[in-house]
Design a protein around this motif. Structure first.
Motif, PDB file in Angstrom:
ATOM      1  N   ARG A 108       2.272  12.117  -1.577  1.00 15.33           N
ATOM      2  CA  ARG A 108       1.944  13.566  -1.559  1.00 15.33           C
ATOM      3  C   ARG A 108       3.372  14.376  -1.978  1.00 15.33           C
ATOM      4  O   ARG A 108       3.407  15.296  -2.626  1.00 15.33           O
ATOM      5  CB  ARG A 108       1.298  14.288  -0.170  1.00 15.33           C
ATOM      6  CG  ARG A 108       1.244  15.529  -0.041  1.00 15.33           C
ATOM      7  CD  ARG A 108       0.170  15.838  -1.041  1.00 15.33           C
ATOM      8  NE  ARG A 108      -0.146  17.543  -0.632  1.00 15.33           N
ATOM      9  CZ  ARG A 108      -0.594  18.367  -1.720  1.00 15.33           C
ATOM     10  NH1 ARG A 108      -0.779  17.782  -2.834  1.00 15.33           N
ATOM     11  NH2 ARG A 108      -0.553  19.482  -1.351  1.00 15.33           N
ATOM     12  N   LEU A 109       4.346  13.800  -1.286  1.00 15.24           N
ATOM     13  CA  LEU A 109       5.711  14.357  -1.382  1.00 15.24           C
ATOM     14  C   LEU A 109       6.382  14.246  -2.850  1.00 15.24           C
ATOM     15  O   LEU A 109       6.778  15.126  -3.594  1.00 15.24           O
ATOM     16  CB  LEU A 109       6.897  13.724  -0.510  1.00 15.24           C
ATOM     17  CG  LEU A 109       8.428  14.139  -0.478  1.00 15.24           C
ATOM     18  CD1 LEU A 109       8.299  15.459  -0.477  1.00 15.24           C
ATOM     19  CD2 LEU A 109       9.157  13.172   0.118  1.00 15.24           C
ATOM     20  N   PRO A 154       0.781  -1.162   0.068  1.00 22.50           N
ATOM     21  CA  PRO A 154      -0.008   0.120   0.056  1.00 22.50           C
ATOM     22  C   PRO A 154       0.903   1.077   0.052  1.00 22.50           C
ATOM     23  O   PRO A 154       1.932   1.282   0.480  1.00 22.50           O
ATOM     24  CB  PRO A 154      -0.804  -0.177   1.207  1.00 22.50           C
ATOM     25  CG  PRO A 154      -0.006  -1.324   2.128  1.00 22.50           C
ATOM     26  CD  PRO A 154       0.626  -2.028   1.315  1.00 22.50           C
ATOM     27  N   ALA A 155       0.615   2.071  -0.812  1.00 24.88           N
ATOM     28  CA  ALA A 155       1.285   3.416  -0.754  1.00 24.88           C
ATOM     29  C   ALA A 155       0.906   4.216   0.432  1.00 24.88           C
ATOM     30  O   ALA A 155       0.113   4.511   0.973  1.00 24.88           O
ATOM     31  CB  ALA A 155       0.610   4.232  -2.061  1.00 24.88           C
ATOM     32  N   ASP A 156       2.061   5.029   0.846  1.00 28.24           N
ATOM     33  CA  ASP A 156       2.123   5.677   2.068  1.00 28.24           C
ATOM     34  C   ASP A 156       1.635   7.031   1.572  1.00 28.24           C
ATOM     35  O   ASP A 156       2.399   7.561   0.610  1.00 28.24           O
ATOM     36  CB  ASP A 156       3.723   5.817   2.284  1.00 28.24           C
ATOM     37  CG  ASP A 156       3.959   6.703   3.714  1.00 28.24           C
ATOM     38  OD1 ASP A 156       2.991   7.031   4.183  1.00 28.24           O
ATOM     39  OD2 ASP A 156       4.844   7.326   4.112  1.00 28.24           O
ATOM     40  N   LEU A 177       4.364  16.855  -4.882  1.00 27.73           N
ATOM     41  CA  LEU A 177       4.694  18.000  -4.789  1.00 27.73           C
ATOM     42  C   LEU A 177       6.048  18.293  -5.530  1.00 27.73           C
ATOM     43  O   LEU A 177       6.445  19.425  -5.983  1.00 27.73           O
ATOM     44  CB  LEU A 177       5.180  18.429  -3.174  1.00 27.73           C
ATOM     45  CG  LEU A 177       3.790  18.692  -2.455  1.00 27.73           C
ATOM     46  CD1 LEU A 177       3.963  18.825  -0.964  1.00 27.73           C
ATOM     47  CD2 LEU A 177       2.921  19.879  -2.896  1.00 27.73           C
ATOM     48  N   THR A 178       6.827  17.299  -5.438  1.00 24.54           N
ATOM     49  CA  THR A 178       8.332  17.495  -6.164  1.00 24.54           C
ATOM     50  C   THR A 178       8.123  17.497  -7.560  1.00 24.54           C
ATOM     51  O   THR A 178       8.894  18.256  -8.146  1.00 24.54           O
ATOM     52  CB  THR A 178       9.127  16.091  -5.803  1.00 24.54           C
ATOM     53  OG1 THR A 178       9.299  16.011  -4.344  1.00 24.54           O
ATOM     54  CG2 THR A 178      10.515  16.109  -6.352  1.00 24.54           C
ATOM     55  N   ALA A 179       7.152  16.807  -7.927  1.00 26.32           N
ATOM     56  CA  ALA A 179       6.782  16.922  -9.393  1.00 26.32           C
ATOM     57  C   ALA A 179       6.274  18.255  -9.906  1.00 26.32           C
ATOM     58  O   ALA A 179       6.578  18.962 -10.880  1.00 26.32           O
ATOM     59  CB  ALA A 179       5.902  15.876  -9.782  1.00 26.32           C
ATOM     60  N   ARG A 180       5.617  18.839  -9.173  1.00 26.93           N
ATOM     61  CA  ARG A 180       4.985  20.270  -9.381  1.00 26.93           C
ATOM     62  C   ARG A 180       6.123  21.134  -9.020  1.00 26.93           C
ATOM     63  O   ARG A 180       6.289  22.046 -10.108  1.00 26.93           O
ATOM     64  CB  ARG A 180       3.984  20.564  -8.314  1.00 26.93           C
ATOM     65  CG  ARG A 180       2.737  19.749  -8.645  1.00 26.93           C
ATOM     66  CD  ARG A 180       1.490  20.101  -7.664  1.00 26.93           C
ATOM     67  NE  ARG A 180       0.334  19.346  -7.930  1.00 26.93           N
ATOM     68  CZ  ARG A 180      -0.451  19.449  -7.404  1.00 26.93           C
ATOM     69  NH1 ARG A 180      -0.505  20.162  -6.047  1.00 26.93           N
ATOM     70  NH2 ARG A 180      -1.809  18.572  -7.786  1.00 26.93           N
ATOM     71  N   GLN A 181       7.076  21.042  -8.212  1.00 24.64           N
ATOM     72  CA  GLN A 181       8.324  22.044  -8.093  1.00 24.64           C
ATOM     73  C   GLN A 181       8.777  21.868  -9.445  1.00 24.64           C
ATOM     74  O   GLN A 181       9.400  22.936  -9.820  1.00 24.64           O
ATOM     75  CB  GLN A 181       8.960  21.544  -6.888  1.00 24.64           C
ATOM     76  CG  GLN A 181       9.957  22.535  -6.526  1.00 24.64           C
ATOM     77  CD  GLN A 181      10.841  22.457  -5.308  1.00 24.64           C
ATOM     78  OE1 GLN A 181      10.830  21.310  -4.765  1.00 24.64           O
ATOM     79  NE2 GLN A 181      11.615  23.136  -4.763  1.00 24.64           N
ATOM     80  N   ASP A 182       9.464  20.588  -9.874  1.00 23.30           N
ATOM     81  CA  ASP A 182      10.231  20.562 -11.101  1.00 23.30           C
ATOM     82  C   ASP A 182       9.458  21.131 -12.331  1.00 23.30           C
ATOM     83  O   ASP A 182      10.102  21.840 -13.107  1.00 23.30           O
ATOM     84  CB  ASP A 182      10.405  19.164 -11.323  1.00 23.30           C
ATOM     85  CG  ASP A 182      11.207  18.504 -10.252  1.00 23.30           C
ATOM     86  OD1 ASP A 182      11.937  19.019  -9.365  1.00 23.30           O
ATOM     87  OD2 ASP A 182      11.275  17.155 -10.290  1.00 23.30           O
TER      88      ASP A 182
END
Length: 67
Positions: A20-21, A13-15, A24-29
């Motif tokens: 979320r991290l 199961p995904a944490d 957020l990292t993809a959006r920041q990139d």
């Protein structure tokens, strides 16, 4: 028995925090890439360049201290 007939193990199961991290990292990139494109397109316009450089500095993740 053939290895193709075996059922694959279910993924763990995904944490929610890790998911979320990653989002957020993809959006920041994406934001940093957009700022970089804007900087390349507006090299002669110093007012826009200054704002984009400030924005890029704000979006840059903080440096981690050396262990």
């Amino acid at each position: 028995m053939s290895r193709f007939l075996r059922s694959a193990a279910a993924p763990p199961p995904a944490d929610p925090t890790a998911v979320r991290l990653a989002q957020l990292t993809a959006r920041q990139d994406q934001a940093l890439a957009y700022v970089d494109r804007g900087l390349a397109a507006n090299r002669g316009n110093t007012a826009v360049t200054d704002v984009l450089l400030d924005l890029r500095n704000l979006l840059r993740p903080p440096e981690r201290p050396a262990l």
